[in-house]
Design an enzyme around this catalytic site. Structure first.
Site: not given
Ligand code: PXP
Length: 241
Positions: A7, A10, A43, A45, A49, A70, A100-101, A151, A191
């Site tokens: 992922n 970041h 992801h 969003r 962000r 995602e 975060t999620t 997941e 995660h």
């Protein structure tokens, strides 16, 4: 053998701290692939962000492995997924105020809506996955919706403050993995996984994919992306199938 998908959100988070052009998650994604990642995850969003539309457009056009998108199950994201055609969409819950999620998706009672939501994506050959807690009812609801993958959320395990809490969370996840397998669902994990806690899954058979972002990018700050991805791969490659 399980695979590693990285992922790169970041990287976008650091870029957005200055609203500039660097570091670029698109470059990071290519470097992850060169180091052996089997796929790239982003992801987008609703509040944009970190990841921007430009990032997913470019990544979906340039990566050579699988792109896992995602997203929240909104109309806007459905239209974007239909346009960029990722290998899979992973449906996640989204709250504006979260860092975060934080939790898994609630699939219970949403079966009809999610079946209808995913139908046009499946028609285009896009796979689907649900990010859920290791809760038997959520797992059964995911199966009822027709998920190929789930997941399982490992964040509660990763965040556990005591060894006992961690052990309890781990056994909940392992029971969840077994239930998925009994129902014929493929299982990914993600995660909060890092170079230490991932070892707790080394002996757990049948995990398809690890979805990891933060710990890899944290190590990349010190050692570079190539080394950070390779270090994680070296661990995962010793795991049982
Ligand atoms: N899986 C899902 C559904 C996520 O939302 C995240 C966080 O973006 C991850 C995996 C990766 O988590 P982490 O960055 O803690 O490795």
């Amino acid at each position: 053998m399980p695979v590693l998908c990285v992922n790169v959100d970041h990287v976008a988070t650091i870029r957005q701290a200055r609203l500039g052009i660097e570091p670029d998650p698109v470059t990071a994604a290519a470097m992850c692939e060169l180091a052996g990642a089997a796929g790239i995850i982003m992801h987008l969003r609703e509040d944009r962000r970190h990841v921007q539309d430009r990032d997913i457009n470019l990544i979906s056009q340039t990566i050579q492995t699988d792109f896992h998108f995602e997203m929240a199950a909104t109309e806007e994201m459905q239209q974007i997924a239909l346009r960029i055609k990722p290998a899979t969409v992973c449906l996640v819950p989204e709250k504006r105020e979260e860092l975060t999620t934080e939790g898994g998706l609630n699939c219970i009672g949403q079966e009809k809506r999610l079946i209808e939501y995913l139908a046009p994506l499946h028609e285009q050959g896009i796979g689907s996955s649900f990010f859920i807690d290791a809760d038997p009812d959520q797992i059964k609801a995911s199966k009822a919706i027709g998920a190929e993958y789930v997941e399982i959320h490992t964040g509660h395990f990763a965040d556990a403050k005591t060894r006992i809490d961690q052990k309890n969370e781990l056994s909940r996840i392992i029971d969840g993995i077994k239930l998925c397998q009994d129902l014929g669902l493929k299982v990914n994990l993600g995660h909060g996984l890092n170079y230490t806690n991932i070892l707790d899954f080394a002996e757990v058979p049948g995990i398809c994919e690890y979805s990891i972002g933060h710990s890899i990018m944290a190590r990349a700050i010190y050692l570079g992306i190539d080394r950070a991805v390779r270090d994680m791969l070296k661990l995962i490659r010793t795991f049982v199938n």
